[in-house]
Design a protein around this motif. Structure first.
Motif, PDB file in Angstrom:
ATOM      1  N   GLY A   1       0.885  -1.273  -0.121  1.00 13.16           N
ATOM      2  CA  GLY A   1      -0.282   0.304  -0.017  1.00 13.16           C
ATOM      3  C   GLY A   1       0.842   1.427  -0.010  1.00 13.16           C
ATOM      4  N   ALA A   2       0.431   2.632  -0.248  1.00  6.28           N
ATOM      5  CA  ALA A   2       1.234   3.528  -0.651  1.00  6.28           C
ATOM      6  C   ALA A   2      -0.224   5.214  -1.163  1.00  6.28           C
ATOM      7  CB  ALA A   2       1.813   3.409  -1.355  1.00  6.28           C
ATOM      8  N   ARG A   3      -0.028   5.723  -1.022  1.00  7.11           N
ATOM      9  CA  ARG A   3      -0.797   7.182  -1.078  1.00  7.11           C
ATOM     10  C   ARG A   3      -1.295   7.144  -2.599  1.00  7.11           C
ATOM     11  NH1 ARG A   3       2.422  12.137   2.288  1.00  7.11           N
ATOM     12  NH2 ARG A   3       2.159  10.881   4.844  1.00  7.11           N
ATOM     13  N   SER A   4       0.156   6.526  -2.838  1.00  8.21           N
ATOM     14  CA  SER A   4       0.007   7.086  -4.903  1.00  8.21           C
ATOM     15  C   SER A   4       0.228   6.277  -5.446  1.00  8.21           C
ATOM     16  CB  SER A   4       0.042   8.070  -5.371  1.00  8.21           C
ATOM     17  OG  SER A   4       1.486   8.620  -5.280  1.00  8.21           O
ATOM     18  N   ALA A   5       0.378   6.150  -6.961  1.00  3.96           N
ATOM     19  CA  ALA A   5       1.256   5.335  -7.446  1.00  3.96           C
ATOM     20  C   ALA A   5       2.863   5.686  -7.733  1.00  3.96           C
ATOM     21  CB  ALA A   5       0.752   5.057  -9.104  1.00  3.96           C
ATOM     22  N   ALA A   6       2.856   6.708  -7.377  1.00  4.22           N
ATOM     23  CA  ALA A   6       4.353   7.721  -7.450  1.00  4.22           C
ATOM     24  C   ALA A   6       4.748   6.651  -6.253  1.00  4.22           C
ATOM     25  CB  ALA A   6       4.283   9.241  -7.486  1.00  4.22           C
ATOM     26  N   HIS A   7       4.275   6.141  -5.614  1.00  2.00           N
ATOM     27  CA  HIS A   7       5.371   6.211  -3.703  1.00  2.00           C
ATOM     28  C   HIS A   7       5.709   3.990  -3.847  1.00  2.00           C
ATOM     29  CE1 HIS A   7       3.076   9.773  -2.603  1.00  2.00           C
ATOM     30  NE2 HIS A   7       4.293  10.262  -1.603  1.00  2.00           N
ATOM     31  N   PHE A   8       5.536   3.731  -5.383  1.00  2.00           N
ATOM     32  CA  PHE A   8       6.604   2.191  -5.230  1.00  2.00           C
ATOM     33  C   PHE A   8       7.497   2.706  -5.506  1.00  2.00           C
ATOM     34  CE2 PHE A   8       1.576   1.309  -5.060  1.00  2.00           C
ATOM     35  CZ  PHE A   8       1.777   0.915  -3.305  1.00  2.00           C
ATOM     36  N   SER A   9       8.229   1.306  -5.595  1.00  2.00           N
ATOM     37  CA  SER A   9       9.873   0.831  -6.303  1.00  2.00           C
ATOM     38  C   SER A   9       8.567  -0.106  -7.800  1.00  2.00           C
ATOM     39  CB  SER A   9      10.307   0.406  -5.252  1.00  2.00           C
ATOM     40  OG  SER A   9       9.614  -0.694  -4.750  1.00  2.00           O
ATOM     41  N   ASP A  10       9.854  -0.635  -8.250  1.00  2.00           N
ATOM     42  CA  ASP A  10       9.512  -1.202  -9.304  1.00  2.00           C
ATOM     43  C   ASP A  10       8.571  -2.303  -8.823  1.00  2.00           C
ATOM     44  OD1 ASP A  10       9.841  -3.332 -11.694  1.00  2.00           O
ATOM     45  OD2 ASP A  10      11.992  -2.508 -12.046  1.00  2.00           O
ATOM     46  N   LEU A  11       7.821  -2.429  -9.133  1.00  2.00           N
ATOM     47  CA  LEU A  11       6.303  -3.764  -8.698  1.00  2.00           C
ATOM     48  C   LEU A  11       6.962  -4.581  -9.458  1.00  2.00           C
ATOM     49  CD1 LEU A  11       3.424  -1.961  -8.379  1.00  2.00           C
ATOM     50  CD2 LEU A  11       5.236  -2.528  -6.175  1.00  2.00           C
ATOM     51  N   SER A  12       7.649  -4.612 -10.662  1.00  2.00           N
ATOM     52  CA  SER A  12       7.971  -6.063 -11.563  1.00  2.00           C
ATOM     53  C   SER A  12       8.622  -7.177 -10.340  1.00  2.00           C
ATOM     54  CB  SER A  12       9.265  -5.669 -12.991  1.00  2.00           C
ATOM     55  OG  SER A  12       9.633  -4.891 -12.422  1.00  2.00           O
ATOM     56  N   HIS A  13       9.300  -6.365  -9.565  1.00  2.00           N
ATOM     57  CA  HIS A  13      10.021  -7.308  -8.610  1.00  2.00           C
ATOM     58  C   HIS A  13       9.340  -8.224  -7.725  1.00  2.00           C
ATOM     59  CE1 HIS A  13      13.586  -3.787  -8.299  1.00  2.00           C
ATOM     60  NE2 HIS A  13      14.028  -4.292  -9.948  1.00  2.00           N
ATOM     61  N   PHE A  14       8.475  -7.616  -7.234  1.00  2.61           N
ATOM     62  CA  PHE A  14       7.953  -8.390  -6.736  1.00  2.61           C
ATOM     63  C   PHE A  14       6.707  -9.630  -7.679  1.00  2.61           C
ATOM     64  CE2 PHE A  14       8.744  -4.739  -4.066  1.00  2.61           C
ATOM     65  CZ  PHE A  14       8.640  -5.056  -2.929  1.00  2.61           C
ATOM     66  N   GLU A  15       6.269  -9.101  -8.630  1.00  7.05           N
ATOM     67  CA  GLU A  15       5.679  -9.777  -9.167  1.00  7.05           C
ATOM     68  C   GLU A  15       6.331 -11.158  -9.958  1.00  7.05           C
ATOM     69  OE1 GLU A  15       2.516  -7.339 -11.843  1.00  7.05           O
ATOM     70  OE2 GLU A  15       4.673  -7.315 -12.135  1.00  7.05           O
ATOM     71  N   ALA A  16       7.785 -11.002 -10.093  1.00  9.43           N
ATOM     72  CA  ALA A  16       8.415 -11.805 -10.660  1.00  9.43           C
ATOM     73  C   ALA A  16       8.696 -12.891  -9.373  1.00  9.43           C
ATOM     74  CB  ALA A  16       9.977 -11.193 -10.919  1.00  9.43           C
ATOM     75  N   ILE A  17       8.355 -12.736  -8.111  1.00  9.10           N
ATOM     76  CA  ILE A  17       8.982 -13.411  -7.002  1.00  9.10           C
ATOM     77  C   ILE A  17       7.419 -14.004  -6.370  1.00  9.10           C
ATOM     78  CG2 ILE A  17      11.190 -13.500  -6.844  1.00  9.10           C
ATOM     79  CD1 ILE A  17      10.268 -12.078  -4.237  1.00  9.10           C
ATOM     80  N   GLY A  18       6.000 -13.475  -6.473  1.00 13.63           N
ATOM     81  CA  GLY A  18       4.917 -13.687  -5.948  1.00 13.63           C
ATOM     82  C   GLY A  18       4.064 -13.321  -6.884  1.00 13.63           C
ATOM     83  N   GLU A  19       2.561 -13.255  -5.379  1.00 12.91           N
ATOM     84  CA  GLU A  19       1.461 -12.812  -6.589  1.00 12.91           C
ATOM     85  C   GLU A  19       1.271 -11.614  -5.674  1.00 12.91           C
ATOM     86  OE1 GLU A  19      -3.694 -14.263  -6.979  1.00 12.91           O
ATOM     87  OE2 GLU A  19      -2.360 -14.814  -5.574  1.00 12.91           O
ATOM     88  N   LEU A  20       1.041 -10.205  -6.384  1.00 10.26           N
ATOM     89  CA  LEU A  20       0.861  -8.751  -6.167  1.00 10.26           C
ATOM     90  C   LEU A  20       0.245  -8.322  -5.573  1.00 10.26           C
ATOM     91  CD1 LEU A  20       2.363  -6.643  -5.395  1.00 10.26           C
ATOM     92  CD2 LEU A  20       2.966  -6.254  -8.230  1.00 10.26           C
TER      93      LEU A  20
END
Length: 259
Positions: A144-163
């Motif tokens: 969770g975050a305030r907005s999309a701009a507050h996230f890092s590279d989400l592909s890192h998480f998608e590569a190892i699990g369900e996001l």
């Protein structure tokens, strides 16, 4: 037996800038022949930011990813010290103390873990997810975050699990807080792990307790020394006052005096 802690002169060798407030810094020992100590999920480092007016204490940063050659840290531009880190060019050198703190307990391959992260609290969740994947466990991430701009590279998480994602401004994923995400009603989990703002973690811990799911939380108290001496980060628990930097930062939520 106390674990060994190292002070290592390191160079910022690469930067992945995600926004005007967030970047992933890649650090390597200046002495390239030096092998980095093992950093476990949930552990953190303390960076000495030299020549920064008004900043005398080291800055604690959770480990995002690490091996024996390189250390990756997700850093948010939130004050003078971290602003200096954010603006530091590749090639800048820093003294980094590591590894600090304890670690998460990893479940069995048959378990269904939920990893909840808010803000830069996603960093230890990513490190934990990588460790789970290495043991044949597919984690579910709820970030969770305030907005999309507050996230890092989400592909890192998608590569190892369900996001799954929530944002407060509806710019990405479901709208609202992590505890309002539909996945909590649609899926069953056996363990919960979390890191992020305290109000978020309290809410997640409350939900986990209601569901009868064991939960571990990585606290983000202000930590100055990193070794339990200065007592800046003391947290009251059912077993008395504990230093988050030394006794934690990971605690079972049943130990914490949370509602």
């Amino acid at each position: 037996m106390e674990k060994e802690i190292f002070d290592i002169e390191m160079e910022l060798v690469e930067k992945e800038v995600y926004s005007d407030r967030l970047f992933l810094g890649h650090f390597a020992p200046i002495n390239r022949n030096q092998v980095l100590p093992l950093c476990l999920p949930g552990q953190f480092v303390e960076i000495w930011v030299k020549n920064c007016d008004g900043v005398m204490l080291r800055r604690p940063i959770s480990v995002y990813r690490a091996n024996d050659e390189r250390l990756e840290l997700l850093i948010q531009n939130a004050g003078k010290g971290t602003e200096t880190l954010y603006n530091a060019p590749v090639g800048s050198c820093f003294n980094i103390m590591l590894p600090l703190g304890n670690t998460f307990r990893i479940p069995e391959p048959s378990d269904r873990p939920l990893l909840v992260g808010g803000g830069v609290g996603v960093a230890p969740m990513y490190a934990l997810g990588c460790a789970m994947k290495a043991k044949g466990i597919k984690p579910t991430f709820l970030l969770g975050a305030r907005s999309a701009a507050h996230f890092s590279d989400l592909s890192h998480f998608e590569a190892i699990g369900e996001l799954f994602i929530t944002t407060e401004d509806a710019s990405l994923g479901e709208t609202g807080f992590v505890t309002q995400h539909s996945v909590l009603k649609e899926k069953k989990f056996t363990h919960v792990y979390m890191c992020g703002p305290t109000p978020m973690m309290r809410a997640v811990a409350r939900w986990a307790k209601e569901e009868g799911i064991p939960a571990q939380a990585s606290l983000e108290n202000h930590m100055a020394c990193g070794i339990g001496v200065c007592l800046c980060c003391v947290e009251p628990t059912v077993k008395g006052h504990k230093t988050v930097c030394h006794d934690g930062p990971v605690f079972d939520t049943t130990e914490l005096l949370w509602d």
